[in-house]
Design a protein around this motif. Structure first.
Motif, PDB file in Angstrom:
ATOM      1  N   LEU A 114       0.824  -1.210   0.000  1.00 44.33           N
ATOM      2  CA  LEU A 114       0.000   0.000   0.000  1.00 44.33           C
ATOM      3  C   LEU A 114       0.857   1.258   0.000  1.00 44.33           C
ATOM      4  O   LEU A 114       0.522   2.249  -0.660  1.00 44.33           O
ATOM      5  N   SER A 115       1.978   1.228   0.700  1.00 46.49           N
ATOM      6  CA  SER A 115       2.862   2.403   0.743  1.00 46.49           C
ATOM      7  C   SER A 115       3.330   2.790  -0.645  1.00 46.49           C
ATOM      8  O   SER A 115       3.264   3.964  -1.031  1.00 46.49           O
ATOM      9  N   LEU A 167       2.018   2.038  -3.548  1.00 44.08           N
ATOM     10  CA  LEU A 167       0.913   2.471  -4.402  1.00 44.08           C
ATOM     11  C   LEU A 167       0.490   3.910  -4.084  1.00 44.08           C
ATOM     12  O   LEU A 167       0.307   4.729  -4.996  1.00 44.08           O
ATOM     13  N   LEU A 168       0.352   4.210  -2.805  1.00 39.50           N
ATOM     14  CA  LEU A 168      -0.067   5.566  -2.426  1.00 39.50           C
ATOM     15  C   LEU A 168       1.026   6.592  -2.710  1.00 39.50           C
ATOM     16  O   LEU A 168       0.754   7.660  -3.250  1.00 39.50           O
ATOM     17  N   ASP A 169       2.261   6.266  -2.344  1.00 37.57           N
ATOM     18  CA  ASP A 169       3.359   7.210  -2.576  1.00 37.57           C
ATOM     19  C   ASP A 169       3.528   7.495  -4.061  1.00 37.57           C
ATOM     20  O   ASP A 169       3.690   8.644  -4.472  1.00 37.57           O
ATOM     21  N   HIS A 170       3.495   6.423  -4.853  1.00 33.51           N
ATOM     22  CA  HIS A 170       3.725   6.598  -6.272  1.00 33.51           C
ATOM     23  C   HIS A 170       2.626   7.450  -6.920  1.00 33.51           C
ATOM     24  O   HIS A 170       2.908   8.408  -7.630  1.00 33.51           O
ATOM     25  N   THR A 171       1.374   7.084  -6.666  1.00 29.44           N
ATOM     26  CA  THR A 171       0.280   7.826  -7.309  1.00 29.44           C
ATOM     27  C   THR A 171       0.233   9.269  -6.819  1.00 29.44           C
ATOM     28  O   THR A 171       0.044  10.182  -7.633  1.00 29.44           O
ATOM     29  N   SER A 172       0.421   9.483  -5.522  1.00 33.82           N
ATOM     30  CA  SER A 172       0.327  10.859  -5.042  1.00 33.82           C
ATOM     31  C   SER A 172       1.502  11.690  -5.547  1.00 33.82           C
ATOM     32  O   SER A 172       1.341  12.855  -5.881  1.00 33.82           O
ATOM     33  N   VAL A 174       3.163  11.241  -8.426  1.00 36.05           N
ATOM     34  CA  VAL A 174       2.965  11.539  -9.847  1.00 36.05           C
ATOM     35  C   VAL A 174       1.889  12.609 -10.018  1.00 36.05           C
ATOM     36  O   VAL A 174       2.050  13.555 -10.795  1.00 36.05           O
TER      37      VAL A 174
END
Lengths: 161, 161
Positions: free
Chosen positions: A14-15, A17-22, A24
DNA sequence: TATTGTTATACTCTATAACTATA
DNA sequence: TATAGTTATAGAGTATAACAATA
């Protein structure tokens, strides 16, 4: 030491996924707003200052910024002719942030840019899943992941003199 | 200037939702890993170094870090006795990051911590919605929001001497 | 005494540049 | 010439401290 036995992951990352999307999305947003000379903070202050008479500290609270960060942000808005500091009629210490006409027009444009970037991002999701995703993300943001947990607390600064 | 007409939002504030959740999760993760003396980067390097013989630059690529950031991270791992730099047998310029036994045990613990923090966060979601959420977030991360867009490009540094 | 806003500056993080040793 | 790793340090962002004016 020759044995390689990496630990087994039992939960999805989850880390990442959230870090990457936020990250970008933040980068894209910054680039899109930069085209009209704004930062995300300037947009935020502009929009909330248009909602009513707000002081710097009120706007800092709304945007979750430090008051010193707010000073820099308001400086930039004034320099660009988008807002002005006005004395409060009830508290001579406080400054009301008044948005100029140019600032109001800019806020309309920047809000359209923000909506557009968000819309394009959500377009990646299948039709009909968008609302579900937003509902769940909102649930997460308001649930267990609402409180920033014990303050990370920075070490007290050293004196130089 | 007396007229207050804030622009109307036509899209949900995806930026806020993503930034807020990722920030809170990151803060919690940092606090949880700090209890065993690790940073997220140290955990990342430890886990991927356990998967096989990897050089610093390979690990930097996997963890999306700069090579100079990797130096600092490996320094910390060595100082804590969790990993060692070993000469590569095929390239005398390169260093293989070898995880010590203590490092391997620590990686097991840190992976359990990471999984636990992720699990607790996802617990906020209703049963049965967790997989849906992760699927959609993964879709977003792999779709439109996969590429960091045109590099923000930092200004070239000034020479001091 | 507490608070608003300002200034100055220390701190952290990260990336750039230059270097050594290899390839 | 290009690459792996190191070192030193510049740049960006942000928070802390001290201060002036006012509450």
């Amino acid at each position: 030491m020759t044995a390689m036995t990496p630990p087994t992951r039992t939960q999805p990352d989850l880390s990442y996924l959230l870090d990457h999307t936020s990250h970008v999305l933040r980068t894209r947003m910054a680039a899109a707003l930069a085209e009209i000379g704004l930062t995300a903070r300037m947009h935020c202050v502009l929009v909330h200052a248009l909602e009513g008479e707000r002081t710097q500290s009120e706007l800092a609270g709304i945007g979750d910024m430090d008051k010193t960060t707010m000073v820099v942000t308001v400086d930039a808005l004034e320099k660009a002719g988008l807002a002005e500091r006005r004395p409060s009629s009830t508290d001579r210490r406080a400054r009301i942030i008044a948005v100029t006409e140019k600032g109001a027009r800019t806020a309309e444009r920047s809000q359209r840019i923000v909506d557009s970037v968000h819309g394009q991002a959500l377009d990646a999701l299948p039709d009909g899943d968008r609302e579900t995703f937003l509902r769940l993300l909102d649930h997460l943001a308001g649930g267990h992941l609402s409180t920033p947990s014990p303050a990370p607390a920075r070490r007290a600064r050293q004196h130089s003199g």
